[in-house]
Design a protein around this motif. Structure first.
Motif, PDB file in Angstrom:
ATOM      1  N   ASP A 349       0.819  -1.223   0.000  1.00 12.75           N
ATOM      2  CA  ASP A 349       0.000   0.000   0.000  1.00 12.75           C
ATOM      3  C   ASP A 349       0.849   1.267   0.000  1.00 12.75           C
ATOM      4  OD1 ASP A 349      -2.419  -1.456   0.008  1.00 12.75           O
ATOM      5  OD2 ASP A 349      -2.271  -1.701   2.189  1.00 12.75           O
ATOM      6  N   TYR A 350       1.933   1.231  -0.780  1.00 12.39           N
ATOM      7  CA  TYR A 350       2.824   2.376  -0.965  1.00 12.39           C
ATOM      8  C   TYR A 350       3.586   2.770   0.314  1.00 12.39           C
ATOM      9  CZ  TYR A 350       1.477   3.255  -5.790  1.00 12.39           C
ATOM     10  OH  TYR A 350       1.296   3.154  -7.147  1.00 12.39           O
ATOM     11  N   GLU A 351       3.710   1.857   1.252  1.00 11.21           N
ATOM     12  CA  GLU A 351       4.610   2.090   2.378  1.00 11.21           C
ATOM     13  C   GLU A 351       6.047   1.964   1.866  1.00 11.21           C
ATOM     14  OE1 GLU A 351       4.107   3.016   5.510  1.00 11.21           O
ATOM     15  OE2 GLU A 351       1.910   3.117   5.248  1.00 11.21           O
ATOM     16  N   ILE A 352       6.865   2.956   2.144  1.00 11.42           N
ATOM     17  CA  ILE A 352       8.216   3.004   1.587  1.00 11.42           C
ATOM     18  C   ILE A 352       9.185   2.116   2.367  1.00 11.42           C
ATOM     19  CG2 ILE A 352      10.148   4.544   1.043  1.00 11.42           C
ATOM     20  CD1 ILE A 352       7.955   6.797   0.870  1.00 11.42           C
ATOM     21  N   ALA A 353       9.009   2.015   3.667  1.00 14.23           N
ATOM     22  CA  ALA A 353       9.949   1.246   4.489  1.00 14.23           C
ATOM     23  C   ALA A 353      10.091  -0.206   4.034  1.00 14.23           C
ATOM     24  CB  ALA A 353       9.545   1.323   5.960  1.00 14.23           C
ATOM     25  N   PRO A 354       8.997  -0.931   3.735  1.00 16.64           N
ATOM     26  CA  PRO A 354       9.177  -2.313   3.260  1.00 16.64           C
ATOM     27  C   PRO A 354       9.992  -2.410   1.967  1.00 16.64           C
ATOM     28  CG  PRO A 354       6.912  -1.971   3.969  1.00 16.64           C
ATOM     29  CD  PRO A 354       7.562  -0.631   3.960  1.00 16.64           C
ATOM     30  N   LEU A 355       9.837  -1.439   1.086  1.00 11.90           N
ATOM     31  CA  LEU A 355      10.644  -1.420  -0.133  1.00 11.90           C
ATOM     32  C   LEU A 355      12.120  -1.242   0.209  1.00 11.90           C
ATOM     33  CD1 LEU A 355      10.977  -1.306  -3.231  1.00 11.90           C
ATOM     34  CD2 LEU A 355      10.588   1.177  -3.060  1.00 11.90           C
ATOM     35  N   MET A 356      12.422  -0.288   1.110  1.00  6.98           N
ATOM     36  CA  MET A 356      13.815  -0.056   1.484  1.00  6.98           C
ATOM     37  C   MET A 356      14.400  -1.289   2.169  1.00  6.98           C
ATOM     38  SD  MET A 356      13.887   2.846   0.161  1.00  6.98           S
ATOM     39  CE  MET A 356      15.642   3.079   0.408  1.00  6.98           C
ATOM     40  N   ARG A 357      13.598  -1.965   2.987  1.00  5.59           N
ATOM     41  CA  ARG A 357      14.067  -3.173   3.670  1.00  5.59           C
ATOM     42  C   ARG A 357      14.402  -4.266   2.646  1.00  5.59           C
ATOM     43  NH1 ARG A 357      12.978  -3.273   8.946  1.00  5.59           N
ATOM     44  NH2 ARG A 357      11.114  -1.991   8.547  1.00  5.59           N
ATOM     45  N   THR A 358      13.518  -4.416   1.646  1.00  7.65           N
ATOM     46  CA  THR A 358      13.767  -5.402   0.591  1.00  7.65           C
ATOM     47  C   THR A 358      15.050  -5.090  -0.163  1.00  7.65           C
ATOM     48  OG1 THR A 358      11.400  -5.852   0.320  1.00  7.65           O
ATOM     49  CG2 THR A 358      12.843  -6.388  -1.539  1.00  7.65           C
ATOM     50  N   ILE A 359      15.243  -3.829  -0.516  1.00  8.04           N
ATOM     51  CA  ILE A 359      16.437  -3.429  -1.270  1.00  8.04           C
ATOM     52  C   ILE A 359      17.697  -3.654  -0.448  1.00  8.04           C
ATOM     53  CG2 ILE A 359      17.669  -1.446  -2.215  1.00  8.04           C
ATOM     54  CD1 ILE A 359      14.968  -0.366  -3.179  1.00  8.04           C
ATOM     55  N   PHE A 360      17.728  -3.166   0.781  1.00  3.46           N
ATOM     56  CA  PHE A 360      18.951  -3.211   1.591  1.00  3.46           C
ATOM     57  C   PHE A 360      19.314  -4.614   2.066  1.00  3.46           C
ATOM     58  CE2 PHE A 360      18.087   1.453   2.879  1.00  3.46           C
ATOM     59  CZ  PHE A 360      18.779   1.904   1.765  1.00  3.46           C
ATOM     60  N   LEU A 361      18.353  -5.533   2.075  1.00  2.57           N
ATOM     61  CA  LEU A 361      18.647  -6.917   2.455  1.00  2.57           C
ATOM     62  C   LEU A 361      18.900  -7.810   1.249  1.00  2.57           C
ATOM     63  CD1 LEU A 361      16.126  -7.568   5.387  1.00  2.57           C
ATOM     64  CD2 LEU A 361      18.631  -7.563   5.533  1.00  2.57           C
ATOM     65  N   SER A 362      18.642  -7.304   0.067  1.00  8.60           N
ATOM     66  CA  SER A 362      18.686  -8.164  -1.120  1.00  8.60           C
ATOM     67  C   SER A 362      20.115  -8.534  -1.517  1.00  8.60           C
ATOM     68  CB  SER A 362      18.005  -7.458  -2.300  1.00  8.60           C
ATOM     69  OG  SER A 362      18.808  -6.386  -2.767  1.00  8.60           O
ATOM     70  N   LYS A 363      20.251  -9.695  -2.121  1.00 13.12           N
ATOM     71  CA  LYS A 363      21.537 -10.100  -2.685  1.00 13.12           C
ATOM     72  C   LYS A 363      21.967  -9.137  -3.787  1.00 13.12           C
ATOM     73  CE  LYS A 363      20.945 -15.022  -1.630  1.00 13.12           C
ATOM     74  NZ  LYS A 363      20.735 -16.392  -2.178  1.00 13.12           N
ATOM     75  N   ASP A 364      20.993  -8.616  -4.525  1.00 11.58           N
ATOM     76  CA  ASP A 364      21.307  -7.664  -5.588  1.00 11.58           C
ATOM     77  C   ASP A 364      22.039  -6.438  -5.053  1.00 11.58           C
ATOM     78  OD1 ASP A 364      20.720  -6.485  -8.417  1.00 11.58           O
ATOM     79  OD2 ASP A 364      19.985  -4.977  -7.013  1.00 11.58           O
ATOM     80  N   PHE A 365      21.633  -5.962  -3.881  1.00 14.35           N
ATOM     81  CA  PHE A 365      22.242  -4.766  -3.293  1.00 14.35           C
ATOM     82  C   PHE A 365      23.723  -4.989  -3.000  1.00 14.35           C
ATOM     83  CE2 PHE A 365      23.088  -2.085   0.533  1.00 14.35           C
ATOM     84  CZ  PHE A 365      22.881  -0.846  -0.044  1.00 14.35           C
ATOM     85  N   TYR A 366      24.106  -6.225  -2.704  1.00 15.96           N
ATOM     86  CA  TYR A 366      25.491  -6.539  -2.359  1.00 15.96           C
ATOM     87  C   TYR A 366      26.229  -7.226  -3.510  1.00 15.96           C
ATOM     88  CZ  TYR A 366      23.682  -5.437   2.243  1.00 15.96           C
ATOM     89  OH  TYR A 366      23.086  -4.793   3.303  1.00 15.96           O
ATOM     90  N   SER A 367      25.610  -7.242  -4.701  1.00 17.35           N
ATOM     91  CA  SER A 367      26.259  -7.867  -5.849  1.00 17.35           C
ATOM     92  C   SER A 367      27.346  -6.958  -6.408  1.00 17.35           C
ATOM     93  CB  SER A 367      25.220  -8.166  -6.934  1.00 17.35           C
ATOM     94  OG  SER A 367      24.694  -6.968  -7.483  1.00 17.35           O
ATOM     95  N   ALA A 368      28.237  -7.540  -7.207  1.00 17.03           N
ATOM     96  CA  ALA A 368      29.364  -6.774  -7.760  1.00 17.03           C
ATOM     97  C   ALA A 368      28.935  -5.535  -8.539  1.00 17.03           C
ATOM     98  CB  ALA A 368      30.226  -7.691  -8.625  1.00 17.03           C
TER      99      ALA A 368
END
Length: 640
Positions: A349-368
């Protein structure tokens, strides 16, 4: 400082490190594009440093170590759930007493101000003089006063905000505010009211990781945005399309996902939306309450209802999530990844925090492709530099606003409603050298610096100073306010409003000092027969500066209080190799090659005359500052 030249030139040649994003030619990373969460076994100090770099402004070794001791979920929660973190040590903005009630509503121009004064007998809370010379001079003075005062106070606000970025215990709160400031770009140059700009910043800080719908409605009803996008002329029967266009094109959907008909109809829904002082108001008489058709929906919509229609469109969540990703992770977002990110935002429902949590925990965020590939914007780079050097406050020299402006970014003054271009636009060979100059000015401050908040620095600054000098010599106002080129040539004429070539002005003044002095007595004798006129614009600009500087508090002009020798001693470093590795590890997120590391070690050995740090203890500080300048000037330092 000549020792810097060779290494800085080599650093400029290394600009290809940036262009190649530091990862070109490497095999695909299996984590790239993977939004699944990393496990505790994948967590490390290096990844904690990367998280602090992107979710904030980098970290000191102590801050990185503290985050690394947590689990990845705890570390991310520590940054996102920042309402639980005490930030009471931060001081609120110390506002100058510059606002007068008569200034509201502030006219759109000086001619509009003086026209209003002629019609009503007063403007900006100042009465027109009943008789005498220059009857409207105080009105014109007041107009220029507020332009100058709001500008100078905005510079103070930017410096204060940078101080919050540096000292905050909630780095994501300020980093999100910086992102939204570029996304919902609004400039004081047009708003011309620092109070409105500060209210908008408070909105970004308060709602930055909250609900996007609440944030969007807040921005749509924000006095700064309403002023910036001309809400006052968006009325029933003559809708102004500025806000409706920008809300679809830049703020929510992106180009190509709406029609011109949608914009025209949406503009009708926002008619009557305006502000009074610092409050949002709706003028019902100016609102078009008729039926409208927007994005396939028909009804008697108001602005909030149109916002809900936009948010319900499938492309909106994808667009917003992708914009956030590009700022916090990397520029390239595949359509598939954009849809996945959008689904997270939409499903919450357009809550921004869950999106940021997904991004910062994702493997993609820590990929080369995501690590050490993002070019830091000017404000972020400056704040990050001070933080990594161990400072607790933003120094006054070099000036924060002058520095970031030279690098392409001034807080509260984005160039257009589209904000700043970001990414590689921050880096050209010239801008890279400017970044090196900033590093030099931090390490070796300019003791001749003249603060621009106490000294007119605009293109007309030399003209303003010439007015002051002539008045001090006894010139009447008309003569004192002639353009410099006219006055120095002995020409006749009064308040023509023309501007001389300020680049040539200093040479003209130098050649004309004698004629100025010889004309002083004539000027004094004519002071009592000054030309009769309603007002003098140049004198009003001059008086506006005087009145503003009198009331706007100064930025403290302290130098950066660095103690690199103390930092090295505290770390227990024994030789130059350890020192170079320590400084590289503290300052860089991208490793440098062995040959340049060897160059830095050899450079420090030469400056110290030894590799033994203990033997150089009494004169260690200056060579360390030279070393830090070289590292901060490297292309790799611009990446985070």
């Amino acid at each position: 400082m000549n020792a810097f030249t060779h290494v800085l030139a080599a650093a400029c040649l290394g600009l290809t490190v940036l262009a190649g994003a530091a990862r070109a030619g490497t095999p695909p990373d299996p984590w790239s594009g993977d939004l699944s969460a990393i496990g505790s076994q994948d967590w490390s100090r290096d990844r904690a440093a990367h998280l602090l770099e992107r979710a904030g402004f980098g970290g000191t070794p102590e801050q990185i170590d503290a985050l690394a001791r947590l689990s990845p979920e705890q570390a991310v929660a520590r940054l996102i759930d920042h309402d639980k973190v005490d930030n009471g040590h931060l001081r609120p903005f110390d506002a100058s007493e510059i606002w007068d009630e008569g200034l509201d509503p502030f006219p759109v121009s000086r001619p509009a101000t003086t026209d209003q004064a002629r019609t009503r007998g007063e403007a900006l809370g100042v009465q027109v003089k009943p008789d005498g010379n220059r009857r409207m001079q105080p009105v014109a003075n007041k107009f220029f006063y507020w332009l100058r005062a709001s500008r100078l106070e905005t510079n103070r606000a930017a410096w204060w905000w940078a101080g919050r970025m540096l000292a905050t215990h909630r780095p994501l709160e300020e980093k999100m505010a910086l992102f939204w400031h570029g996304h919902f770009a609004t400039s004081e140059e047009k708003v011309r009211d620092v109070r409105k700009m500060l209210l908008q910043l408070e909105l970004f800080q308060r709602e930055g990781t909250g609900n996007f719908r609440d944030l969007l409605i807040g921005v749509a009803q924000d006095p700064a945005m309403l002023a910036f996008l001309d809400a006052g002329v968006n009325v029933k029967g003559a809708p102004n399309e500025n806000f409706a266009r920008e809300i679809m094109e830049l703020f929510t959907m992106g180009v190509g996902n709406y029609s011109e008909h949608d914009i025209r109809e949406a503009a009708r829904a926002f008619t009557g939306w305006n502000y009074a002082g610092l409050m949002f108001v709706v003028n019902d008489e100016r609102h078009d309450g008729g039926e409208k058709s927007v994005l396939g929906h028909t009804g008697r919509f108001d602005g909030v209802q149109v916002i809900d229609i936009i948010l319900a469109h499938p492309v909106t969540a994808d667009y917003i999530a992708s914009r956030i990703y590009r700022f916090f992770v990397r520029e390239d977002v595949s359509p598939e990844l954009g849809r996945q990110l959008g689904a997270v935002l939409r499903d919450n429902d357009y809550e921004i925090a869950p999106l940021m949590r997904t991004i910062f925990l994702s493997k993609d965020f820590y990929s080369a492709p995501s690590v050490g590939t993002r070019i830091k914007g000017p404000a972020e780079m400056v704040v990050s530099t001070y933080l990594k050097l161990g400072l607790k406050e933003i120094p006054g020299v070099p000036d924060f606003n002058d520095t970031t402006a030279a690098l392409g970014q001034q807080l509260f003054r984005p160039p257009t409603v589209a904000g700043w271009a970001q990414g590689r636009s921050w880096i050209t060979p010239g801008l890279l050298i400017e970044r090196g100059n900033f590093a030099r000015d931090v390490m070796f401050p300019d003791i001749t610096y003249i603060a621009t908040d106490r000294y007119p620095s605009l293109l007309t600054g030399d003209e303003i100073r010439a007015v002051h000098e002539r008045i001090g010599m006894g010139y009447d106002i008309t003569s004192a306010t002639r353009p410099v080129s006219v006055a120095m040539a002995g020409g006749a004429g009064g308040d023509t409003g023309a501007m001389s070539n300020t680049g040539a002005m200093s040479n003209t003044m130098a050649a004309s000092n004698a004629s100025e002095m010889s004309g002083t007595m004539m000027a004094i004798s004519s002071a009592m027969v000054d030309r009769d006129e309603d007002f003098n614009t140049r004198f009003a600009s001059y008086r506006g500066w005087q009145m503003a500087v009198e009331r706007v508090k100064p930025i403290p002009r302290t130098f950066a209080r660095l103690d690199l020798a103390g930092m090295v001693a505290e770390a227990g470093l024994k030789d130059s190799t350890q020192v170079v590795d320590f400084m590289l590890g503290r300052l860089l997120r991208v490793p440098i090659d062995a040959s340049r590391r060897a160059q830095l070690i050899a450079f420090l050995d030469r400056e110290l005359g030894t590799s033994d740090i203990a033997r150089a203890r009494t004169y260690l500080e200056e060579p360390l500052r030279m070393l830090a300048h070289l590292i901060l000037s490297m292309p790799e330092y611009q990446l985070g």
